[in-house]
Scaffold this motif. Structure first.
Motif, short mmCIF file in Angstrom:
data_model
loop_
_atom_site.label_atom_id
_atom_site.label_comp_id
_atom_site.label_asym_id
_atom_site.label_seq_id
_atom_site.Cartn_x
_atom_site.Cartn_y
_atom_site.Cartn_z
N GLY A 28 -42.35 15.03 1.80
CA GLY A 28 -40.91 14.86 1.98
C GLY A 28 -40.16 14.90 0.66
O GLY A 28 -40.73 15.20 -0.39
N THR A 29 -38.89 14.56 0.72
CA THR A 29 -38.06 14.54 -0.48
C THR A 29 -37.27 13.24 -0.54
O THR A 29 -37.05 12.58 0.47
CB THR A 29 -37.07 15.72 -0.49
N THR A 30 -36.86 12.90 -1.75
CA THR A 30 -36.06 11.70 -1.99
C THR A 30 -34.84 12.09 -2.80
O THR A 30 -34.85 13.10 -3.51
CB THR A 30 -36.88 10.64 -2.73
N VAL A 56 -42.24 14.18 -2.49
CA VAL A 56 -43.00 12.94 -2.36
C VAL A 56 -44.17 13.20 -1.41
O VAL A 56 -43.98 13.80 -0.34
CB VAL A 56 -42.13 11.80 -1.81
N LEU A 73 -37.28 8.33 1.64
CA LEU A 73 -37.45 9.77 1.81
C LEU A 73 -36.36 10.25 2.76
O LEU A 73 -36.35 9.90 3.94
CB LEU A 73 -38.83 10.11 2.39
N VAL A 85 -38.36 14.59 5.75
CA VAL A 85 -39.81 14.65 5.91
C VAL A 85 -40.13 15.98 6.60
O VAL A 85 -39.76 16.20 7.75
CB VAL A 85 -40.34 13.47 6.74
N GLU A 128 -37.97 8.56 6.01
CA GLU A 128 -39.01 7.53 5.91
C GLU A 128 -38.68 6.51 4.83
O GLU A 128 -38.09 6.82 3.80
CB GLU A 128 -40.36 8.19 5.58
N SER A 152 -41.90 1.72 1.55
CA SER A 152 -42.41 2.90 2.25
C SER A 152 -43.72 2.56 2.92
O SER A 152 -44.52 1.79 2.40
CB SER A 152 -42.62 4.05 1.25
N ASN A 208 -47.73 9.70 -6.76
CA ASN A 208 -46.43 10.27 -7.11
C ASN A 208 -45.98 9.81 -8.50
O ASN A 208 -45.32 8.77 -8.64
CB ASN A 208 -45.39 9.87 -6.06
#
Length: 244
Positions: free
Chosen positions: A134-136, A143, A161, A164, A177, A187, A197
């Motif tokens: 996913g991304t943040t 991530v 996140l 996802v 997430e 998380s 990460n």
């Protein structure tokens, strides 16, 4: 400078090597020249959260989670105050669920959380097991992690996140997430999160130092093994996202 970490229930809440989140963060800050003292908070042991630089609780089974909550509830007021004041903290795995208003188990019993945020979790008998990609909003890189949970969490408006692409989020497959507010990072991704990460590790370290009025140096230590492991994992999961 000397930094004080509080690690809640390191024996009770330690699935998937959760202790490594504290270990890697401690080692990273020590390589930057700081001294890190980690205090273990055990059930039934009184602890003063005043002046702590970082609070942490790892993942546990659903049964261990309820045992942890029975003790952690007494810290609710102090944890909420610390969060409001900008103290950095990470809650991994099922520990994240304790930050909400309630956790309901598979039999329907409802447990009161510490209500740091207005979300709820309902646990079922089906486990959600999958890798996650996913991304943040915290940084550009993806991530990655691993998900093994049985709860559906609703009511989170500030996820860690924001997207996802592979795996499960708070409310099911492909949903945002985790939870993020001020310097609170939470998380259900395991692995552990900060080991898998490197950018998340830097983000947590930066939050700890910023509250002390210090920034991460531009030139900082690089763990080549962690970076290589992340790159391989991220690439493989990214490719899985493209499969029909």
């Amino acid at each position: 400078m000397e930094l004080r970490f509080l690690h809640f229930y390191p024996d009770l809440m330690n699935l998937y090597g959760s202790y490594a989140n504290v270990s890697v963060l401690r080692r990273y800050l020590e390589r930057l020249g700081h001294t890190v003292v980690v205090e273990a908070i055990l059930p039934g042991k009184e602890a003063d959260l005043t002046g702590a630089d970082f609070l942490y609780m790892g993942a546990g089974t659903e049964r261990a989670q309820k045992a942890a909550l029975a003790d952690f509830a007494c810290y609710g007021t102090a944890v909420r105050a610390a969060a409001e004041d900008g103290t950095a903290m990470l809650f991994a795995g099922t520990a994240m669920e304790l930050l909400g208003r309630t956790v309901s188990d598979a039999e329907g019993t409802v447990y009161e959380g510490i209500a740091l945020a207005d979300f709820t979790t309902v646990q079922g008998k089906k486990r959600l097991v999958e890798d996650v990609y996913g991304t943040t909003d915290l940084y550009p890189e993806a991530v990655v992690g691993f998900m093994n949970k049985c709860g559906v969490t609703t009511g989170i408006t500030t996820p860690l996140l924001t997207t996802v692409s592979l795996g499960y989020g708070n409310e099911g497959e492909g949903t945002p997430e985790g939870f993020h507010w001020k310097n609170v990072f939470a998380s259900e991704l395991t692995g552990p999160l900060l080991v898998k990460n490197p950018r998340m590790l830097e983000t947590a370290a930066a939050a700890i130092l910023a509250r002390r009025g210090e920034a991460l140096p531009e030139e900082r230590p690089v763990d080549t093994w962690a970076e290589a492991g992340y790159a391989i994992t991220a690439e493989q999961l990214r490719l899985r996202c493209k499969r029909p």
